[in-house]
Structures are given as C-alpha cells and as structure tokens.
Design an enzyme around this catalytic site. Structure first.
Site, mmCIF file in Angstrom:
data_model
loop_
_atom_site.group_PDB
_atom_site.id
_atom_site.type_symbol
_atom_site.label_atom_id
_atom_site.label_comp_id
_atom_site.label_asym_id
_atom_site.label_seq_id
_atom_site.Cartn_x
_atom_site.Cartn_y
_atom_site.Cartn_z
ATOM 1 N N LYS A 1 64.032 66.901 75.315
ATOM 2 C CA LYS A 1 63.081 67.369 74.330
ATOM 3 C C LYS A 1 63.574 66.950 72.736
ATOM 4 C CE LYS A 1 60.909 68.997 77.481
ATOM 5 N NZ LYS A 1 61.492 68.324 78.962
HETATM 6 C C1 LIG Z 1 55.632 70.543 80.757
HETATM 7 C C2 LIG Z 1 56.972 71.364 81.041
HETATM 8 N N1 LIG Z 1 57.038 72.498 81.240
HETATM 9 C C3 LIG Z 1 58.243 73.430 81.330
HETATM 10 C C4 LIG Z 1 59.141 72.611 81.575
HETATM 11 C C5 LIG Z 1 60.487 73.135 81.928
HETATM 12 O O1 LIG Z 1 61.629 73.254 80.875
HETATM 13 P P1 LIG Z 1 62.992 73.855 80.903
HETATM 14 O O2 LIG Z 1 63.816 72.710 81.751
HETATM 15 O O3 LIG Z 1 63.650 74.100 79.546
HETATM 16 O O4 LIG Z 1 63.166 75.132 81.805
HETATM 17 C C6 LIG Z 1 59.460 71.300 81.238
HETATM 18 C C7 LIG Z 1 60.824 70.520 81.328
HETATM 19 O O5 LIG Z 1 60.841 69.331 81.368
HETATM 20 C C8 LIG Z 1 58.065 70.520 81.092
HETATM 21 O O6 LIG Z 1 58.003 69.127 80.728
#
Ligand SMILES: Cc1ncc(COP(=O)(O)O)c(C=O)c1O
Length: 380
Positions: free
Chosen positions: A182
């Site tokens: 990110k």
């Molecule tokens: C659209 C979306 N939602 C949720 C997540 C989950 O994030 P995390 O890895 O911080 O739990 C991601 C991670 O890439 C994502 O792209």
C-alpha cells in the site's frame, strides 16, 4: 538494465530513524507514536477518530462485529476484491452477498447493489478497487433508503479523492490497509476512521482485550489507576515501531502520490490508443492514488492475458494478474451467483509495475517490453 520491481515501499533514512527512535524510547507499543499516527490519518481523511489496528483484516472484522453484524445478517460486497473483504463478513458469522462491478471502473455497480438487497441485508461493504474510489454517494443514498450501514474498504485508497473530498469520512466507517503493497505502509497494519466517538472508544478497547484503560492513559495516571476488563476482546494492536514509520510515510504521501501519478500518466499516454490494451478509466469526479495500474486485454488481442504476463516476465518485467474474483474461490464458489462483468475482468486484466521509485527509464522499458511481446505474437 536495472531490475524492475513490481511494487516497492518508498522508504528512506527518515523511516529508519523513526523506527530507531521508537526502539530507543522504550515505547514500542501503545505509546505516543500510535496517537500521532491515528491523529494524522484522521486529519488526512477528514474524520474525527482514527483507530490503529494490526491489519485491515483485523480492523474489518472488529468493525463489523462492533456494528452489530452477525449471524443471520447479509452484507453486500463486490466479488472483484482481495478475498479479505469477503472473509471478514464470514468471520463475524454473517453472509456475504456478491454484487457485480461496473466494467468501466472495476468498482461495485450501485444498480446491482439494489438488486441484491433482501430483508436480511444489514450493510454494504464497497471497495475502492485499485485505489479508485467507488461511487460512494450513490451507495450512501441506497443505504439510507434501505436503512443499511456502509463500511468503505479503502485498503487501497489512501490519498484518493471523490468529488474533491478525501477518502476517509465518506461512509459510516472507512478502513485503510498499511500492508507493504500500500502507498502508506508499516509492513502490516490497518487504520479505521469514523466520526462516531463512541464506536471509536469501543474499537480501542476491543483491540486490547477489552481493557477499560489504554496503556498510555494508565502510564500517565495519577494517582495509580487499575484497569478493568468489562468485556472479552482481542489483541489487534499495531506497534509504535510501525506507527513511527507510518507517521513519516503519511508526511511523504503528497510526494508519493505525485510520483505514482507521473508513472500512470506516462502509461496512459502510451496505451490510450493501443489496439489490444485498455488502460484504466478515471471518471472526471474521482482522483485515484494509483495504488495499481490495471490494464485489460481486448478480446481480439493476439495474446491471452497469461501469455502476455509470461512474455513480460521473460523480458524482466514483473506483472500480477488483475484483481481476483473472490466468488470463484473454493469457499464461495458453490453458493455464488454468476457475475459476468467480474468474471471477465478477472480473466482479462493484469497489473503493470507501479511505485514511487519506478523511474522514467523503467517505465519506458515496461512499455517497450509490451510492444515487443505483441510484435512477437502469432497473428490471428
Ligand atoms: C481491497 C482490500 N481489502 C482488504 C485487504 C486486506 O488488507 P490487510 O492485508 O491489511 O489485512 C486488501 C489487501 O491487499 C485489499 O486489497
């Protein structure tokens, strides 16, 4: 040729110094840097409260649970998303109901949301896919008409804007991811934004075993105060080492946005009249952060998506398949409806390298490799 990275955190000596300062201070979790990161995110997103958590996934789970979503409830979500968006709905015992996308933007189609609403629907969980904000005004309007909650999955959209407003306070609650891919990253991590102070207080207690008093407050309390545990909670904390890095990253967001925009604009200039590739469509009222640069192969292209990825890989250009279709994965397949736009996008899209450190020479090398891949393709 120097190696081309698909994605890479934009870290410098400032992040190193921030991590070292947190270590030296002894406050490595629940300390002042967490407060600073929460305040910084809230300011950026225009929300009253920021709640730092260990990931988007733990934050998403906690938020759904604290909003009272559970067994018997349905949550409408796009299938075209990283599967975490869907999994958290199942984690609280509710049922994900998949909606199709608008094929132009790859974001959830508000008209399809309306078709999926039943008496059991409790919430809508739209996603800002590839960093492009979803149609949040229309989604909020549908939600208001049907008495539903809206939770914006902004995992990918820190710094993006919708009708001139930053993503962060456009829904009842918004969640960002701070994962390594990110824009603003702390390796792992998540940040919930909301204007609801009472909800924020509950989330802060729940991320720390339901404890009545934070470590930071207890530390400063005089006379000595004891915490209580009135409810059962979790350990979903983000460390102050991460928060220290995050504060620096937030400060560099404008620079990172500008560098990504430069890469995206060059790709779009080169690909906008391409015979076989469709660059991303950006509606006039949204400003993406260019978290990802997703291109789509036209049906008449002489190479399949996978063949193009292979050809680019052979040239030293790393790519990834486009956003996944969650409903085609094993846990969801049996109960899922057909979602034609989602299935087509998942089969025909790929992501090109994009990150702030991708210099002009690397961008030109990616474009040249695409040209060579098509020039070498067998004519149909
Ligand atoms: C659209 C979306 N939602 C949720 C997540 C989950 O994030 P995390 O890895 O911080 O739990 C991601 C991670 O890439 C994502 O792209």
């Amino acid at each position: 040729m120097t190696e081309i990275a698909f994605s890479r955190p934009y870290f410098g000596p400032e992040e190193e110094a921030a991590a070292a300062a947190a270590v030296r201070s002894g406050w490595v979790v629940g300390g002042p840097r967490l407060r600073e990161l929460e305040a910084g995110f809230a300011r950026l997103g225009g929300a009253a409260e920021g709640i730092g958590v260990s990931s988007w996934t733990t934050g998403g789970f906690l938020l759904l649970k604290e909003l009272g979503i559970g067994p018997g409830d349905e949550v409408i979500v796009p299938s075209l998303t990283f599967i975490a968006s869907v999994n958290v709905i199942v984690h609280v015992g509710a049922t994900p109901v998949f909606a199709d996308i608008d094929p132009a933007t790859y974001n959830i189609d508000p008209a399809d949301i309306e078709h999926r609403i039943t008496p059991r629907t409790k919430a809508i969980l739209p996603v800002d896919q590839i960093g492009l904000p979803c149609e949040i005004d229309r989604i909020n309007e549908i939600a208001a008409r049907h008495g539903l909650l809206v939770i914006q999955d902004a995992a990918c959209s820190i710094g993006s804007r919708f009708r001139g407003r930053p993503v962060g306070a456009l829904a009842r609650a918004t969640i960002f991811s701070l994962h390594a891919r990110k824009l603003v990253t702390t390796g792992e991590g998540g940040m919930i934004l909301t204007d609801d102070a009472e909800l924020a207080a509950r989330l802060r207690r729940q991320r720390h075993q339901g404890m009545s008093l934070s470590d930071f407050d207890r530390h400063g309390a005089s006379p000595t105060t004891f915490e209580t545990y009135p409810e059962i909670g979790y350990n979903f904390r983000i460390t102050d080492v991460q928060a220290g890095i995050g504060v620096v990253q937030l400060g560099r967001l404008p620079e990172m946005l500008a560098l990504r925009r430069r890469v995206a604009e060059r790709y779009t200039a080169a690909l906008s009249n391409h015979p076989w590739l469709v660059p991303p469509h950006v509606p006039a009222h949204v400003e993406p952060n260019w978290q990802s640069y997703q291109v789509r192969l036209r049906p008449e292209a002489p190479l399949s998506r996978n063949a193009l990825m292979e050809a680019l890989h052979a040239e030293g250009v790393p790519t990834r398949r486009g956003v996944m279709a969650s409903h085609l994965e094993a846990p969801y397949r049996a109960a899922a409806p057909a979602l034609p736009h989602t299935e087509a996008a998942a089969a025909e899209c790929l992501l090109l390298p994009i990150h702030p450190g991708l210099d002009d020479a690397a961008v030109e090398a990616v474009l040249a490799a695409i040209d060579r891949a098509f020039a070498a393709a067998p004519r149909r």
